[in-house]
Design a protein around this motif. Structure first.
Motif, short mmCIF file in Angstrom:
data_model
loop_
_atom_site.label_atom_id
_atom_site.label_comp_id
_atom_site.label_asym_id
_atom_site.label_seq_id
_atom_site.Cartn_x
_atom_site.Cartn_y
_atom_site.Cartn_z
N VAL A 147 40.75 -36.15 39.47
CA VAL A 147 41.88 -36.83 40.25
C VAL A 147 41.70 -38.00 39.98
CG1 VAL A 147 42.87 -37.19 42.34
CG2 VAL A 147 42.31 -34.76 41.83
N MET A 148 43.03 -38.70 39.62
CA MET A 148 42.73 -40.44 39.50
C MET A 148 43.07 -40.94 40.87
SD MET A 148 45.24 -42.38 36.94
CE MET A 148 45.42 -44.20 36.85
N MET A 149 42.38 -41.85 41.17
CA MET A 149 42.29 -42.64 42.03
C MET A 149 41.94 -44.01 42.01
SD MET A 149 40.71 -42.61 46.22
CE MET A 149 39.33 -42.99 45.84
N CYS A 179 47.59 -28.51 46.92
CA CYS A 179 46.19 -28.30 47.49
C CYS A 179 45.06 -28.48 46.67
CB CYS A 179 46.42 -26.80 47.74
SG CYS A 179 47.57 -26.06 48.85
N SER A 180 44.82 -28.29 45.41
CA SER A 180 43.55 -28.43 44.56
C SER A 180 43.23 -29.89 44.52
CB SER A 180 43.72 -27.91 43.43
OG SER A 180 44.62 -28.41 42.52
N VAL A 181 44.43 -30.84 44.48
CA VAL A 181 44.10 -32.12 44.28
C VAL A 181 43.68 -32.87 45.60
CG1 VAL A 181 45.26 -34.66 44.08
CG2 VAL A 181 45.80 -32.56 42.54
N SER A 182 44.55 -32.34 46.80
CA SER A 182 44.01 -32.68 48.03
C SER A 182 42.59 -32.36 48.32
CB SER A 182 44.92 -32.09 49.24
OG SER A 182 46.21 -32.57 48.89
N ARG A 183 42.28 -31.18 48.02
CA ARG A 183 40.67 -30.57 48.43
C ARG A 183 39.76 -31.60 47.45
NH1 ARG A 183 43.13 -24.96 47.23
NH2 ARG A 183 43.79 -24.15 49.36
N ILE A 184 39.76 -31.93 46.48
CA ILE A 184 39.08 -32.81 45.65
C ILE A 184 39.12 -34.08 46.22
CG2 ILE A 184 38.75 -34.06 43.48
CD1 ILE A 184 40.06 -31.49 42.03
N LEU A 185 40.33 -34.84 46.54
CA LEU A 185 40.48 -36.15 47.07
C LEU A 185 39.54 -35.97 48.57
CD1 LEU A 185 41.29 -38.47 47.57
CD2 LEU A 185 43.57 -37.79 48.55
N HIS A 186 39.61 -34.89 49.29
CA HIS A 186 38.94 -34.93 50.77
C HIS A 186 37.40 -34.70 50.49
CE1 HIS A 186 37.32 -32.15 54.07
NE2 HIS A 186 38.05 -33.19 54.74
N ILE A 235 41.52 -29.80 56.85
CA ILE A 235 41.50 -31.23 56.07
C ILE A 235 42.65 -32.01 56.72
CG2 ILE A 235 42.28 -31.95 53.97
CD1 ILE A 235 41.16 -29.82 52.54
N ASP A 236 42.54 -33.03 57.10
CA ASP A 236 43.35 -33.97 57.89
C ASP A 236 44.36 -34.60 56.88
OD1 ASP A 236 44.79 -35.50 59.46
OD2 ASP A 236 42.98 -36.79 60.45
N VAL A 237 45.45 -34.00 56.57
CA VAL A 237 46.48 -34.70 55.61
C VAL A 237 47.76 -34.63 56.50
CG1 VAL A 237 45.77 -33.89 53.48
CG2 VAL A 237 47.04 -32.06 54.96
N ARG A 238 48.35 -35.96 56.35
CA ARG A 238 49.75 -36.03 57.26
C ARG A 238 50.98 -36.67 56.38
NH1 ARG A 238 46.39 -40.30 61.45
NH2 ARG A 238 44.53 -38.96 61.60
N GLY A 239 51.93 -35.99 56.88
CA GLY A 239 53.31 -36.21 56.15
C GLY A 239 53.79 -34.93 55.75
N ILE A 281 38.87 -44.91 39.80
CA ILE A 281 37.78 -43.99 40.29
C ILE A 281 38.18 -42.52 39.86
CG2 ILE A 281 36.46 -43.02 42.07
CD1 ILE A 281 37.43 -45.95 43.50
N THR A 282 37.37 -41.87 38.94
CA THR A 282 37.89 -40.37 38.84
C THR A 282 36.95 -39.53 39.97
OG1 THR A 282 37.55 -41.07 36.38
CG2 THR A 282 37.67 -38.85 36.97
N LEU A 283 37.83 -38.76 40.58
CA LEU A 283 37.36 -37.86 41.52
C LEU A 283 37.37 -36.47 40.90
CD1 LEU A 283 39.62 -38.86 44.49
CD2 LEU A 283 37.31 -39.86 43.99
N GLY A 284 36.43 -35.76 41.47
CA GLY A 284 36.10 -34.44 40.87
C GLY A 284 34.87 -34.36 39.88
N LEU A 285 34.57 -35.37 39.27
CA LEU A 285 33.61 -35.20 38.33
C LEU A 285 32.18 -34.81 39.24
CD1 LEU A 285 34.51 -38.27 36.03
CD2 LEU A 285 34.42 -35.62 35.41
#
Length: 332
Positions: A147-149, A179-186, A235-239, A281-285
């Motif tokens: 995931v790119m952040m 769902c998968s992107v959000s899980r990696i981010l969290h 997971i606390d996601v809002r929106g 920042i590369t997330l998930g690695l």
């Protein structure tokens, strides 16, 4: 006392990567920044820029002289001139990444920071198609999804989709993808940033977040069900929130990150707030990797006009993440 050791790849040798890496001399962070690159190239560029930098060969376990810049020497494949791309050095650029990755696997480096590369010249050299740092490192580490952040200006913005034509974005947004992107981010906010219970704000895709289905149904059919599933997992996601009103101080005051649906939805706001001081920042690695938020800037190489701000923030961010992952600073 020991400090985290961060590998800094100097990137495309004809670009500003070597220039901005030289600026790290005497940066004063509580870490060891080891520049991966050709010693001769770095020395020549320092002389061109009029920088009185002392380059010291990196030796694990040995403390470098004060004020020096540690360099892990990796020789160029072919001579290099500032501003002039040479496909013969494509293998050299990839070797920088391979060496940094191997050093992380061996436990010598706590993470890596990458200066910019030029995808075009690497692909001109032949060999497997090179689509970028992120994809290359994901492939090397057998990481199925990254995931790119980007972070800067007090914001963290992660992306569900990245470099897609706008007309393809809606089709790429699926329940499983969100769902998968959000899980990696969290996960990475917890484990790489030390945030125990991250709060994530999610942007809708359409204007006014679809306005109840009148301006598109992606929010109703895809995004809202995905967020409901994530909430059921704790997971606390809002929106989803309308993107045009999401990036306001009162909305962001307790948010740890924003999840945008596509590249130009979230990044213009972040880059307006932080350009030149932002970090990718590369997330998930399975390791720490940060990068600058700009390209090779061939026209500025060797001129002394390159701004090293983004590289310094990328190093500071990698250090913060290393301190969260390795709180005892158990590095050499």
């Amino acid at each position: 006392m020991t400090f985290p050791v961060i590998a800094v790849t100097s990137g495309e040798p004809a670009g500003i990567g070597p220039d901005i890496c030289l600026s790290l001399a005497g940066h004063g962070l509580p870490c060891r920044a080891v520049i991966l690159g050709d010693l001769g190239l770095l020395q020549t560029r320092a002389e061109m820029l009029g920088l009185p930098v002392t380059l010291h060969p990196y030796q694990p376990g040995q403390t470098p002289p004060p004020g020096s810049l540690e360099v892990l020497h990796i020789p160029l494949s072919s001579p290099c001139r500032a501003g002039k791309l040479n496909p013969a050095n494509a293998g050299y650029v990839l070797q920088l990444l391979d060496t940094a990755y191997q050093g992380i696997r061996d436990g010598r480096f706590a993470g890596m920071v990458t200066a910019p590369v030029h995808k075009g010249v690497i692909n001109e050299a032949g060999g497997p198609f090179f689509s970028g740092h992120t994809e290359y490192l994901a492939d090397k580490s057998d990481t199925p999804q990254v995931v790119m952040m980007l972070a800067g200006g007090g914001l963290r913005v992660a992306l569900v989709t990245t470099h897609l034509p706008l007309r393809e974005v809606a089709d790429a947004l699926t329940f499983d993808k969100i769902c998968s992107v959000s899980r990696i981010l969290h996960h990475d906010l917890q484990h790489k940033f030390g945030i125990a219970a991250p709060h994530i704000l999610v942007a809708g895709l359409n204007p006014h977040a679809g306005e109840g289905g009148h301006l598109g149904r992606e929010e109703i059919d895809i995004i809202e069900p995905a967020l409901a599933r994530l909430r059921s997992e704790g997971i606390d996601v809002r929106g989803p929130y309308p993107a045009d009103t999401l990036f306001q101080p009162f909305m962001l005051q307790d948010a740890d990150a924003v999840l945008a649906m596509y590249h130009d939805q979230g990044l213009p706001v972040l880059k307006f707030a932080s350009f030149g001081k932002g970090v990718n920042i590369t997330l998930g690695l399975p390791f720490i990797r940060t990068s600058v938020d700009h390209g090779t800037a061939l026209d500025l190489a060797g001129s002394g006009r390159a701004d090293p701000g983004s590289l310094k923030v990328a190093l500071e961010t990698a250090l913060q993440m290393a301190q969260a992952v390795f709180p005892a600073n158990a590095q050499q």
